[in-house]
Motif scaffolding. Sequence first.
Motif, PDB file in Angstrom:
ATOM      1  N   TYR A 166      54.943  13.630 -24.873  1.00 47.92           N
ATOM      2  CA  TYR A 166      54.360  14.607 -25.791  1.00 47.92           C
ATOM      3  C   TYR A 166      55.154  15.919 -25.804  1.00 47.92           C
ATOM      4  N   GLN A 167      55.398  16.476 -24.619  1.00 51.53           N
ATOM      5  CA  GLN A 167      56.007  17.802 -24.518  1.00 51.53           C
ATOM      6  C   GLN A 167      57.507  17.761 -24.233  1.00 51.53           C
ATOM      7  N   GLY A 168      58.013  16.603 -23.881  1.00 57.93           N
ATOM      8  CA  GLY A 168      59.404  16.514 -23.474  1.00 57.93           C
ATOM      9  C   GLY A 168      59.534  16.737 -21.973  1.00 57.93           C
ATOM     10  N   GLY A 169      60.638  16.345 -21.421  1.00 54.21           N
ATOM     11  CA  GLY A 169      60.843  16.510 -19.980  1.00 54.21           C
ATOM     12  C   GLY A 169      61.990  15.633 -19.527  1.00 54.21           C
ATOM     13  N   SER A 170      61.931  15.200 -18.289  1.00 49.57           N
ATOM     14  CA  SER A 170      63.001  14.365 -17.748  1.00 49.57           C
ATOM     15  C   SER A 170      62.412  13.226 -16.940  1.00 49.57           C
ATOM     16  N   GLN A 171      63.189  12.183 -16.808  1.00 49.06           N
ATOM     17  CA  GLN A 171      62.769  11.034 -16.008  1.00 49.06           C
ATOM     18  C   GLN A 171      63.989  10.403 -15.363  1.00 49.06           C
ATOM     19  N   THR A 172      63.801   9.902 -14.160  1.00 52.77           N
ATOM     20  CA  THR A 172      64.892   9.279 -13.417  1.00 52.77           C
ATOM     21  C   THR A 172      64.908   7.778 -13.675  1.00 52.77           C
ATOM     22  N   VAL A 173      66.089   7.249 -13.948  1.00 51.30           N
ATOM     23  CA  VAL A 173      66.229   5.812 -14.191  1.00 51.30           C
ATOM     24  C   VAL A 173      67.423   5.281 -13.404  1.00 51.30           C
ATOM     25  N   THR A 174      67.308   4.045 -12.948  1.00 52.32           N
ATOM     26  CA  THR A 174      68.411   3.363 -12.270  1.00 52.32           C
ATOM     27  C   THR A 174      68.873   2.216 -13.148  1.00 52.32           C
ATOM     28  N   LEU A 175      70.177   2.074 -13.304  1.00 52.27           N
ATOM     29  CA  LEU A 175      70.736   1.043 -14.179  1.00 52.27           C
ATOM     30  C   LEU A 175      71.338  -0.094 -13.362  1.00 52.27           C
ATOM     31  N   LYS A 176      71.817  -1.121 -14.045  1.00 53.15           N
ATOM     32  CA  LYS A 176      72.373  -2.292 -13.367  1.00 53.15           C
ATOM     33  C   LYS A 176      73.637  -1.973 -12.588  1.00 53.15           C
ATOM     34  N   SER A 177      74.254  -0.871 -12.909  1.00 53.25           N
ATOM     35  CA  SER A 177      75.418  -0.426 -12.142  1.00 53.25           C
ATOM     36  C   SER A 177      75.004   0.071 -10.762  1.00 53.25           C
TER      37      SER A 177
END
Length: 582
Positions: A121-132
């Motif tokens: 809704y407000q925007g922000g950040s999120q941590t993600v881990t990829l296949k690398s």
Amino acid sequence: MSDRKHKNKPLWSSITQKAGGLKDSVSQKATNASKSLTEKATEAAKHSVSNVGEAISHKATEAGKTILDTATHSVESTWKKGQDWMDYLGADAEEPLSNHNAPDWSLDELYHIFVAYQTAYQGGSQTVTLKSGKTYTVRIPPNRTEGENLRLKGAGVQGNDAFLVLHSFYNSEVNLDRQVNRLINQTPVYEQTKIRCLEAYNRLNNVQPTQDFMALDLLDYLVLTSKLYSDMGQRYIIASHHSRSLTLEQCLGKALETSDLDLDEKMRLKGIYQYVRSGEAVPDLEALTKIDAIILNSSLKADLKKYYLRASITSRVLTLDILIINTIYNQSQLSEADKKRYAKTYIQLREGQTVVDALTLVALDEWMIKAEIPAIGKVIYQLIRKPDSPLNNEFDSDDYLEAFKIIQETLQSILNNTQDYPATGIQTIDIAEVKIERLAEKCYNSVARGGLGLLSGNVIIKGAVPFMEMTARVAIAQVAQGSIQDKINLGIPAVSETVNQSTAIGNNWMAVGSFGEGEKPIHHLLGASFYRTIMDNIDGVSGLAEPATNKSIPQGLGLLKLLKGQPDKQRVIKDLETRMYR
């Protein structure tokens, strides 16, 4: 205008529409139509993307990858459409076994990410881990709607772009939170039960790992059997599975933090977990075994271990199957006729069918011994060739001992007499070399096939039940063979009931000499004792490869046993509530 609408249709809908009208030579024509759609949509997506972390066109990518079937259709509906098309595709007897015109389902590296309501809704950040194995903190702009996409430029395994598909409970037109709260409060259960269900929902909504599995099971049932499901579409299913997946990911991360592995190895294991989460074949079976060891030795609840094991075995089976099929077709000393006969005979064994061609079966047995495939694949093949062995009797103490012994002896015999080939090389297999006999081409819900992977439950594979169940037995036995030092190196004490390493290397980590000798947690056991304890803990491996249900509850949410034979909704609710207080 009409051309734009055509491009924006979900891919499965477009494919099934086209395939439905092609009674003759359906395989080739449907494949070409699918490839054309995929190419057009991917090209549109490439032109729509902007810089790292910025939104790209949801509609263009949706057409290229069939991400969602929202609001009115369930997960089972989407799966069924894919199944019908793929079954139909393989039904033409004249279609060659090697289909060089098959669609490229892996044009993009996709990840489905569930985002907190406030962030969407407000925007922000999120941590993600990829296949690398690399972890990124991604900026998410405000007012992100269901299924929108972000691009991570050059962050893919091969240096390609990675695309994040965003899901959340945020809806500018419908207040889903209020509806869920009303649903819970109107359910005739204890007040404490309502509180626990509300807390479970808040954890889903705030992207937090699952803590109260029993409350989550009840919440799952309430939402997925209510009218609310028509408003929430698949996003609730995605959220529920995402919370379970986060619990597994945090367990893995906690173990790796205290492990003796170097940084590259830690990243490798984190990356391999993302393949499992996507429901795809893995490029490293050894790394997958290490993740199995961490999860199965942890203090996670039995339901979550079985949930993980089903996903892990799916990835392992898809990997081995790809390697076996491709190795058969790449053998220059085999004629084209022999390749087809070998593949047909292997598939019959894989799916538990009766093999009619006895001569080819003998030849395939001899070929498998020398084949350039991982030793674990040869072990599973040889064990499948022994259908009357104690391996199939899961709950008798003597059979446990005998089963573990058979697996160990078979593995040792193969390692002593043939070369092991640990590297899978999955990433080097040309997508144009797709063989329609491979399980990967009958695999539904995997992200590489336009599905949601683990976030839709577990990937469904048609057939191959004997292959999957035997693979599960061997995978558990592999973990059981790990030594005390192996466990310490993997950081397992940090995720087990063992408080510290000094305790871990003491008597509590000694292998139990015989069944029934003392009551010790799973992660303290080694060898046959560990094998038996895990099998008891997960109620055996039968059912890991069970087919999809026609009921409204997706596979993997832990409710199927309760639903069988109980059409009374209030009775099911009461049973689920009772489980919460045992």
